[in-house]
Every structure is written in C-alpha cells, then in structure tokens.
Write an enzyme that holds these catalytic residues in place. Sequence first.
Site, mmCIF file in Angstrom:
data_model
loop_
_atom_site.group_PDB
_atom_site.id
_atom_site.type_symbol
_atom_site.label_atom_id
_atom_site.label_comp_id
_atom_site.label_asym_id
_atom_site.label_seq_id
_atom_site.Cartn_x
_atom_site.Cartn_y
_atom_site.Cartn_z
ATOM 1 N N GLY A 18 -36.050 -3.777 -9.579
ATOM 2 C CA GLY A 18 -35.737 -3.403 -10.961
ATOM 3 C C GLY A 18 -35.928 -4.577 -11.907
ATOM 4 O O GLY A 18 -35.116 -4.813 -12.808
ATOM 5 N N VAL A 70 -37.144 2.084 -5.053
ATOM 6 C CA VAL A 70 -36.375 1.473 -3.960
ATOM 7 C C VAL A 70 -35.337 2.425 -3.353
ATOM 8 O O VAL A 70 -34.676 2.077 -2.384
ATOM 9 C CB VAL A 70 -35.704 0.138 -4.391
ATOM 10 N N ASN A 96 -31.209 -5.658 -7.576
ATOM 11 C CA ASN A 96 -30.729 -5.460 -8.949
ATOM 12 C C ASN A 96 -30.937 -4.040 -9.462
ATOM 13 O O ASN A 96 -30.187 -3.580 -10.318
ATOM 14 C CB ASN A 96 -31.458 -6.462 -9.864
ATOM 15 N N SER A 148 -20.993 -4.476 -9.981
ATOM 16 C CA SER A 148 -20.479 -4.162 -11.323
ATOM 17 C C SER A 148 -18.968 -4.332 -11.371
ATOM 18 O O SER A 148 -18.282 -4.166 -10.355
ATOM 19 C CB SER A 148 -20.808 -2.712 -11.683
ATOM 20 N N TYR A 161 -20.908 6.042 -9.773
ATOM 21 C CA TYR A 161 -21.418 4.680 -10.007
ATOM 22 C C TYR A 161 -20.443 3.662 -9.408
ATOM 23 O O TYR A 161 -20.845 2.732 -8.708
ATOM 24 C CB TYR A 161 -21.569 4.470 -11.515
ATOM 25 N N ALA A 163 -18.247 4.071 -7.041
ATOM 26 C CA ALA A 163 -18.248 4.158 -5.570
ATOM 27 C C ALA A 163 -19.448 3.398 -4.993
ATOM 28 O O ALA A 163 -19.321 2.657 -4.010
ATOM 29 C CB ALA A 163 -18.290 5.622 -5.134
ATOM 30 N N LYS A 165 -21.112 0.932 -6.385
ATOM 31 C CA LYS A 165 -20.989 -0.514 -6.608
ATOM 32 C C LYS A 165 -19.915 -1.135 -5.711
ATOM 33 O O LYS A 165 -20.079 -2.259 -5.234
ATOM 34 C CB LYS A 165 -20.684 -0.786 -8.089
ATOM 35 N N ILE A 194 -23.071 -5.925 -20.320
ATOM 36 C CA ILE A 194 -24.228 -6.757 -20.656
ATOM 37 C C ILE A 194 -25.128 -5.946 -21.586
ATOM 38 O O ILE A 194 -25.324 -4.738 -21.377
ATOM 39 C CB ILE A 194 -25.001 -7.151 -19.372
HETATM 40 P P1 NAP Z 1 -31.537 -1.282 -17.221
HETATM 41 O O1 NAP Z 1 -31.811 -2.097 -18.419
HETATM 42 O O2 NAP Z 1 -31.350 0.179 -17.348
HETATM 43 O O3 NAP Z 1 -32.672 -1.592 -16.111
HETATM 44 C C1 NAP Z 1 -32.608 -0.954 -14.874
HETATM 45 C C2 NAP Z 1 -33.716 -1.481 -13.997
HETATM 46 O O4 NAP Z 1 -33.594 -0.840 -12.713
HETATM 47 C C3 NAP Z 1 -35.088 -1.162 -14.551
HETATM 48 O O5 NAP Z 1 -35.921 -2.274 -14.389
HETATM 49 C C4 NAP Z 1 -35.554 -0.003 -13.667
HETATM 50 O O6 NAP Z 1 -36.954 0.002 -13.433
HETATM 51 C C5 NAP Z 1 -34.864 -0.324 -12.368
HETATM 52 N N1 NAP Z 1 -34.733 0.848 -11.502
HETATM 53 C C6 NAP Z 1 -33.958 1.943 -11.667
HETATM 54 N N2 NAP Z 1 -34.141 2.803 -10.650
HETATM 55 C C7 NAP Z 1 -35.063 2.237 -9.833
HETATM 56 C C8 NAP Z 1 -35.675 2.634 -8.617
HETATM 57 N N3 NAP Z 1 -35.378 3.801 -8.036
HETATM 58 N N4 NAP Z 1 -36.573 1.804 -8.038
HETATM 59 C C9 NAP Z 1 -36.888 0.625 -8.614
HETATM 60 N N5 NAP Z 1 -36.339 0.193 -9.771
HETATM 61 C C10 NAP Z 1 -35.445 0.994 -10.366
HETATM 62 O O7 NAP Z 1 -30.195 -1.780 -16.494
HETATM 63 P P2 NAP Z 1 -29.511 -3.234 -16.421
HETATM 64 O O8 NAP Z 1 -28.390 -3.225 -17.358
HETATM 65 O O9 NAP Z 1 -30.529 -4.303 -16.489
HETATM 66 O O10 NAP Z 1 -28.909 -3.141 -14.952
HETATM 67 C C11 NAP Z 1 -29.391 -3.909 -13.868
HETATM 68 C C12 NAP Z 1 -28.335 -3.885 -12.762
HETATM 69 O O11 NAP Z 1 -27.116 -4.433 -13.262
HETATM 70 C C13 NAP Z 1 -27.994 -2.469 -12.298
HETATM 71 O O12 NAP Z 1 -27.780 -2.446 -10.916
HETATM 72 C C14 NAP Z 1 -26.696 -2.164 -13.032
HETATM 73 O O13 NAP Z 1 -25.914 -1.206 -12.371
HETATM 74 C C15 NAP Z 1 -26.052 -3.528 -13.027
HETATM 75 N N6 NAP Z 1 -25.027 -3.697 -14.064
HETATM 76 C C16 NAP Z 1 -25.347 -3.660 -15.386
HETATM 77 C C17 NAP Z 1 -24.344 -3.825 -16.331
HETATM 78 C C18 NAP Z 1 -24.620 -3.803 -17.793
HETATM 79 O O14 NAP Z 1 -23.652 -3.886 -18.567
HETATM 80 N N7 NAP Z 1 -25.850 -3.704 -18.256
HETATM 81 C C19 NAP Z 1 -23.021 -4.015 -15.929
HETATM 82 C C20 NAP Z 1 -22.733 -4.041 -14.572
HETATM 83 C C21 NAP Z 1 -23.749 -3.896 -13.645
HETATM 84 P P3 NAP Z 1 -37.998 1.003 -14.180
HETATM 85 O O15 NAP Z 1 -37.631 1.028 -15.628
HETATM 86 O O16 NAP Z 1 -39.317 0.354 -13.896
HETATM 87 O O17 NAP Z 1 -37.869 2.343 -13.512
#
Ligand code: NAP
Length: 248
Positions: A18, A70, A96, A148, A161, A163, A165, A194
């Site tokens: 990701g 993935v 990620n 998370s 979500y 569960a 994490k 974030i």
């Molecule tokens: P985001 O901006 O929505 O980006 C999500 C990324 O995951 C994208 O690059 C997407 O790729 C990729 N992705 C989703 N499903 C996929 C799959 N099946 N195979 C490969 N890639 C996949 O989210 P983010 O905020 O950067 O989140 C990144 C991680 O941090 C996640 O695990 C999220 O749960 C965790 N997180 C985020 C926050 C927050 O506040 N933002 C807080 C806690 C945890 P494509 O667009 O190319 O499909």
Amino acid sequence: MEENKEENIQNKVIIVTGGSRGIGSAIVKLLANEGNSVVLNYNQSKEIAENTKRELKEQGKEIDIFKADVSKREEVKELIKFVIEKYKKIDVLINNAGISQVKLFTQITDEEWDRMIQTNLNSVFYCTQEALKHMIAVQSGAIINISSIWGITGGSCEVHYSAAKAGIDGMTKALAKELGPSRIRVNSIAPGVIDTDMNKDIMQEELKSEIPLESIGKAEDIAKCVKWLIEDEYTTGQVISINGGWYI
Ligand code: NAP
C-alpha cells in the site's frame, strides 16, 4: 561530496505494501531518499504509484512499483517472486496496506466483515509468511506492521477494523517471540489520526481539541518511526503508539 552521500546509504531491500498513497507513500519516499531499494506495492492507484516513481527519479532515486492485491495469496507470491528475482533478498517488510469502513456493528454484512479481515489482517499473514521464507534462511530481517489506535482502544462503528488491527498487534507479539532466535524483529506502529485519504471525511478541527498535542498527525510522522525501527537492533514485539498523546 559524493563520498558523504555514500555514507548515508543503507542499501536495504524494502517492500512497502500500500505504498501508493498516504502513510505508505510517505514511507516509500523517506526510505528511498535514504538510499534503500524500495519496492512500492499498489493495488488500484497505478497512476499515483507511477508519479511517485517519476518524482523520485527526478531526485536521482530509483524505486520499483508492483501491482498486487495483498488480500490475495497468489498476488502476494508474485510480489515476493519479483523482489527475490530482482534483488535476491528481502531485508524489511512493511505491512501498511489497509482499508477502513465506518458502520454500525449490527449492520456489517458477512461480505464486509470478510473483506476487512482479508485486506487488513490476512494480507499481513500472507505477506509475512511469504517474505519470511527468505528472511529465516539468512537469519536476518525486520517486519513492521501498521496497526491502529483502534486495535488498542477499540473504535466505535469500526468493530471489524478494530478486530483486524488488534489481530495484527497479537501477531506482532507472538511472531517476535518465535522469530527472535532467527534474529528477525517484528514490531507494530499504531497511529492515531493521520491526515490521509482514509480520514478525509472526519471532523479534523473537532478532534484536535481531544488530542494533547492539539494537531492531527502527518504521514511523515509514521515514516520517521518506520525508519527508526529499521535502524534499531534491539526492539522487537512492541506496539508503538504515535497519536499526539490521544491515548496514553
Ligand atoms: P490510505 O491513504 O487510504 O491508503 C491506503 C493504501 O493501502 C493505498 O496505498 C492503497 O493502495 C493500499 N491498499 C488498500 N487495499 C489494498 C490491497 N488489497 N492491496 C494492496 N494495497 C492496498 O490510508 P492510510 O491512512 O495511508 O493508511 C495506511 C495504513 O495505516 C492502513 O493500514 C491504515 O489502517 C493505517 N492507519 C491509518 C490511520 C490514519 O489516521 N490515516 C490511523 C491508524 C492506522 P491503492 O490505492 O493502490 O489501492
């Protein structure tokens, strides 16, 4: 000057799942700029991944981009095959990739539950298992999972979500124990809020007042911790909270 540049090169082979958007993209950029061989995995955002590759190339940094969903074992196998054929090793895996969904627990369908677990938890199982084949053999490696705050505290209307994490953090601790003797470190980073696409619909201003540091985190804040976890040699089995003090 050129010699000084060389000193900073870590030259590790690093997979970021990701890596096309948000936190993953910030991790890719930071680690590529540190001189590592970074493989950016994406699923749907091909154009954004290509733009990142182009942008880094203009700065003199080469990365690989590789499409794989993935949540599917076979596609993960193709990703790992590509990396091994090109680089012969994997030093670091950063799990990620993730999705989110806000919905009342009583309304989550079987399909939505399965999709969440498949994408946010089973993907970590697939990627880690496939990458480990190449880490255990050389008794070296690091795995960094992005979990998370909701995996720790539970998030209302995000039960599936949360569960998934919490499952990642459990995997992290158990695997760290199992893999310690193989000199492979496993850690999680649990971000708070974030500023990425994942949170584009939330009331950021209202949230700030609940956070001791009075701000929403940046993707780069998480990337810096990832870099530290790669460099550090004695941290394993930890869930590191980066949340501005929102949960202590
Ligand atoms: P985001 O901006 O929505 O980006 C999500 C990324 O995951 C994208 O690059 C997407 O790729 C990729 N992705 C989703 N499903 C996929 C799959 N099946 N195979 C490969 N890639 C996949 O989210 P983010 O905020 O950067 O989140 C990144 C991680 O941090 C996640 O695990 C999220 O749960 C965790 N997180 C985020 C926050 C927050 O506040 N933002 C807080 C806690 C945890 P494509 O667009 O190319 O499909």
